[in-house]
Motif scaffolding. Structure first.
Motif, PDB file in Angstrom:
ATOM      1  N   HIS A   1      69.059  33.053  83.252  1.00 29.26           N
ATOM      2  CA  HIS A   1      68.597  33.783  81.953  1.00 29.26           C
ATOM      3  C   HIS A   1      67.402  34.180  81.997  1.00 29.26           C
ATOM      4  O   HIS A   1      66.686  35.553  81.745  1.00 29.26           O
ATOM      5  CB  HIS A   1      69.065  33.092  80.634  1.00 29.26           C
ATOM      6  N   ASN A   2      66.468  33.386  82.416  1.00 32.06           N
ATOM      7  CA  ASN A   2      65.080  33.633  82.490  1.00 32.06           C
ATOM      8  C   ASN A   2      64.756  34.587  83.625  1.00 32.06           C
ATOM      9  O   ASN A   2      64.150  35.784  83.582  1.00 32.06           O
ATOM     10  CB  ASN A   2      64.131  32.557  82.848  1.00 32.06           C
ATOM     11  N   GLN A   3      65.582  34.691  84.734  1.00 32.80           N
ATOM     12  CA  GLN A   3      65.334  35.469  85.680  1.00 32.80           C
ATOM     13  C   GLN A   3      65.735  36.848  85.480  1.00 32.80           C
ATOM     14  O   GLN A   3      65.099  37.908  85.636  1.00 32.80           O
ATOM     15  CB  GLN A   3      66.090  35.178  86.946  1.00 32.80           C
ATOM     16  N   GLU A   4      66.852  37.010  84.670  1.00 42.45           N
ATOM     17  CA  GLU A   4      67.552  38.129  84.204  1.00 42.45           C
ATOM     18  C   GLU A   4      66.628  38.798  83.226  1.00 42.45           C
ATOM     19  O   GLU A   4      66.232  40.084  83.289  1.00 42.45           O
ATOM     20  CB  GLU A   4      68.787  37.868  83.521  1.00 42.45           C
ATOM     21  N   MET A   5      66.094  37.984  82.125  1.00 48.51           N
ATOM     22  CA  MET A   5      64.831  38.635  81.534  1.00 48.51           C
ATOM     23  C   MET A   5      63.806  39.056  82.029  1.00 48.51           C
ATOM     24  O   MET A   5      63.308  39.914  81.634  1.00 48.51           O
ATOM     25  CB  MET A   5      64.691  37.378  80.347  1.00 48.51           C
ATOM     26  N   VAL A   6      63.017  38.300  83.123  1.00 44.84           N
ATOM     27  CA  VAL A   6      62.173  38.975  83.480  1.00 44.84           C
ATOM     28  C   VAL A   6      62.359  40.079  84.287  1.00 44.84           C
ATOM     29  O   VAL A   6      61.759  41.226  84.328  1.00 44.84           O
ATOM     30  CB  VAL A   6      61.532  37.947  84.869  1.00 44.84           C
ATOM     31  N   LYS A   7      63.675  40.421  84.853  1.00 39.11           N
ATOM     32  CA  LYS A   7      64.091  41.530  85.704  1.00 39.11           C
ATOM     33  C   LYS A   7      64.080  42.903  84.438  1.00 39.11           C
ATOM     34  O   LYS A   7      63.443  43.824  84.809  1.00 39.11           O
ATOM     35  CB  LYS A   7      65.621  41.472  86.422  1.00 39.11           C
ATOM     36  N   CYS A   8      64.792  42.461  83.375  1.00 42.60           N
ATOM     37  CA  CYS A   8      64.871  43.376  82.276  1.00 42.60           C
ATOM     38  C   CYS A   8      63.496  43.724  81.821  1.00 42.60           C
ATOM     39  O   CYS A   8      63.302  45.123  81.440  1.00 42.60           O
ATOM     40  CB  CYS A   8      65.765  42.714  81.051  1.00 42.60           C
ATOM     41  N   LEU A   9      62.727  42.817  81.419  1.00 37.67           N
ATOM     42  CA  LEU A   9      61.112  43.016  81.141  1.00 37.67           C
ATOM     43  C   LEU A   9      60.465  44.044  82.177  1.00 37.67           C
ATOM     44  O   LEU A   9      59.863  44.898  81.706  1.00 37.67           O
ATOM     45  CB  LEU A   9      60.407  41.944  81.101  1.00 37.67           C
TER      46      LEU A   9
ATOM     47  N   GLN B   1      61.914  46.024  84.316  1.00 36.44           N
ATOM     48  CA  GLN B   1      62.532  47.506  83.890  1.00 36.44           C
ATOM     49  C   GLN B   1      62.013  48.223  82.889  1.00 36.44           C
ATOM     50  O   GLN B   1      61.720  49.492  82.850  1.00 36.44           O
ATOM     51  CB  GLN B   1      63.999  47.236  84.005  1.00 36.44           C
ATOM     52  N   LEU B   2      62.066  47.543  81.877  1.00 34.77           N
ATOM     53  CA  LEU B   2      61.413  48.064  80.521  1.00 34.77           C
ATOM     54  C   LEU B   2      59.940  48.509  80.748  1.00 34.77           C
ATOM     55  O   LEU B   2      59.480  49.679  80.399  1.00 34.77           O
ATOM     56  CB  LEU B   2      61.516  47.072  79.293  1.00 34.77           C
ATOM     57  N   ARG B   3      59.334  47.729  81.319  1.00 31.66           N
ATOM     58  CA  ARG B   3      57.853  48.125  81.647  1.00 31.66           C
ATOM     59  C   ARG B   3      57.801  49.342  82.642  1.00 31.66           C
ATOM     60  O   ARG B   3      57.103  50.268  82.455  1.00 31.66           O
ATOM     61  CB  ARG B   3      57.038  46.819  82.394  1.00 31.66           C
ATOM     62  N   SER B   4      58.663  49.384  83.705  1.00 34.67           N
ATOM     63  CA  SER B   4      58.631  50.695  84.469  1.00 34.67           C
ATOM     64  C   SER B   4      59.123  51.772  83.691  1.00 34.67           C
ATOM     65  O   SER B   4      58.631  52.693  83.905  1.00 34.67           O
ATOM     66  CB  SER B   4      59.565  50.366  85.555  1.00 34.67           C
ATOM     67  N   GLN B   5      60.157  51.630  82.873  1.00 36.78           N
ATOM     68  CA  GLN B   5      60.464  52.682  82.017  1.00 36.78           C
ATOM     69  C   GLN B   5      59.470  53.325  81.169  1.00 36.78           C
ATOM     70  O   GLN B   5      59.201  54.388  80.970  1.00 36.78           O
ATOM     71  CB  GLN B   5      61.498  52.372  81.169  1.00 36.78           C
ATOM     72  N   GLN B   6      58.772  52.239  80.653  1.00 34.25           N
ATOM     73  CA  GLN B   6      57.387  52.497  79.710  1.00 34.25           C
ATOM     74  C   GLN B   6      56.426  53.293  80.537  1.00 34.25           C
ATOM     75  O   GLN B   6      55.743  54.219  80.158  1.00 34.25           O
ATOM     76  CB  GLN B   6      56.968  51.413  79.259  1.00 34.25           C
ATOM     77  N   THR B   7      56.104  52.860  81.413  1.00 33.43           N
ATOM     78  CA  THR B   7      55.187  53.470  82.447  1.00 33.43           C
ATOM     79  C   THR B   7      55.678  54.849  82.662  1.00 33.43           C
ATOM     80  O   THR B   7      54.704  55.866  82.860  1.00 33.43           O
ATOM     81  CB  THR B   7      54.696  52.626  83.805  1.00 33.43           C
ATOM     82  N   ALA B   8      56.877  54.989  82.991  1.00 36.15           N
ATOM     83  CA  ALA B   8      57.345  56.442  83.518  1.00 36.15           C
ATOM     84  C   ALA B   8      57.129  57.472  82.314  1.00 36.15           C
ATOM     85  O   ALA B   8      56.885  58.413  82.568  1.00 36.15           O
ATOM     86  CB  ALA B   8      58.684  56.301  83.896  1.00 36.15           C
ATOM     87  N   LEU B   9      57.701  56.745  81.207  1.00 31.88           N
ATOM     88  CA  LEU B   9      57.480  57.579  79.884  1.00 31.88           C
ATOM     89  C   LEU B   9      55.966  57.701  79.499  1.00 31.88           C
ATOM     90  O   LEU B   9      55.868  59.212  79.237  1.00 31.88           O
ATOM     91  CB  LEU B   9      58.116  56.842  78.872  1.00 31.88           C
ATOM     92  N   GLU B  10      55.022  56.986  79.721  1.00 30.33           N
ATOM     93  CA  GLU B  10      53.923  57.169  79.488  1.00 30.33           C
ATOM     94  C   GLU B  10      53.183  58.422  80.414  1.00 30.33           C
ATOM     95  O   GLU B  10      52.537  59.153  80.030  1.00 30.33           O
ATOM     96  CB  GLU B  10      52.776  55.950  79.698  1.00 30.33           C
ATOM     97  N   GLU B  11      53.618  58.276  81.658  1.00 32.37           N
ATOM     98  CA  GLU B  11      53.176  59.279  82.921  1.00 32.37           C
ATOM     99  C   GLU B  11      53.783  60.722  82.105  1.00 32.37           C
ATOM    100  O   GLU B  11      53.195  61.851  82.327  1.00 32.37           O
ATOM    101  CB  GLU B  11      53.306  58.901  83.959  1.00 32.37           C
TER     102      GLU B  11
END
Length: 119
Positions: free
Chosen positions: A11-19, A21-31
Motif C-alpha cells: 500500500h505504501n508503494q502504491e501510495m508513493v506511486k499515486c503521489l 503521479q499527482l505531482r507529475s499532473q500538478q507540474t504539468a498543469l502548472e506548466e
C-alpha cells in the motif's frame, strides 16, 4: 504480522506511486497554466495595441469625414456661384448682341452712304 507488514509495504508503494503521479499532473498543469497565462498576456497586449489603432482610425475617419463634408459644401457653393456667373454672362451676352443688332443697321447705312459718296 508479516502479512500485514507486506500489505502495508504494498500500500505504501502504491501510495508513493499515486503521489508521484499527482505531482507529475500538478507540474504539468502548472506548466500549462503558465503557458496559458503567457499567451493571455501576449493577447492582452495585442488587443490593447489593436484598440489604440482602432481609436486612431476612428479619429482619422471622423476628421476626414468632416473635411469631406466641408469640401462638398465648398464645391456645392462654388458650383452654384459658377452657375450664377454663367447665367449672368449669358444675359450680358444677349444684351450685347441686342445692342450690336440695334447699332448694326445704322452702321450699315452709314457705311453704305459713305461708299455711295466715294464712288
Amino acid at each position: 504480522m508479516t502479512e500485514q507488514a507486506a500489505r502495508l509495504q504494498t500500500h505504501n508503494q502504491e501510495m508513493v506511486k499515486c503521489l508521484n503521479q499527482l505531482r507529475s499532473q500538478q507540474t504539468a498543469l502548472e506548466e500549462k497554466i503558465a503557458a496559458q497565462e503567457k499567451k493571455k498576456d501576449s493577447l492582452s497586449k495585442e488587443m490593447e495595441k489593436l484598440q489604440r489603432t482602432l481609436e486612431q482610425l476612428e479619429t482619422s475617419i471622423a476628421e476626414d469625414t468632416k473635411a469631406l463634408n466641408d469640401c462638398s459644401k465648398r464645391l456645392t457653393e462654388t458650383e452654384n456661384g459658377y452657375a450664377k456667373v454663367v447665367d449672368t454672362l449669358q444675359l450680358l451676352l444677349m444684351s450685347a448682341k441686342e445692342k450690336v443688332n440695334i447699332t448694326t443697321p445704322t452702321s450699315r447705312s452709314v457705311h453704305s452712304e459713305s461708299s455711295k459718296h466715294s464712288s
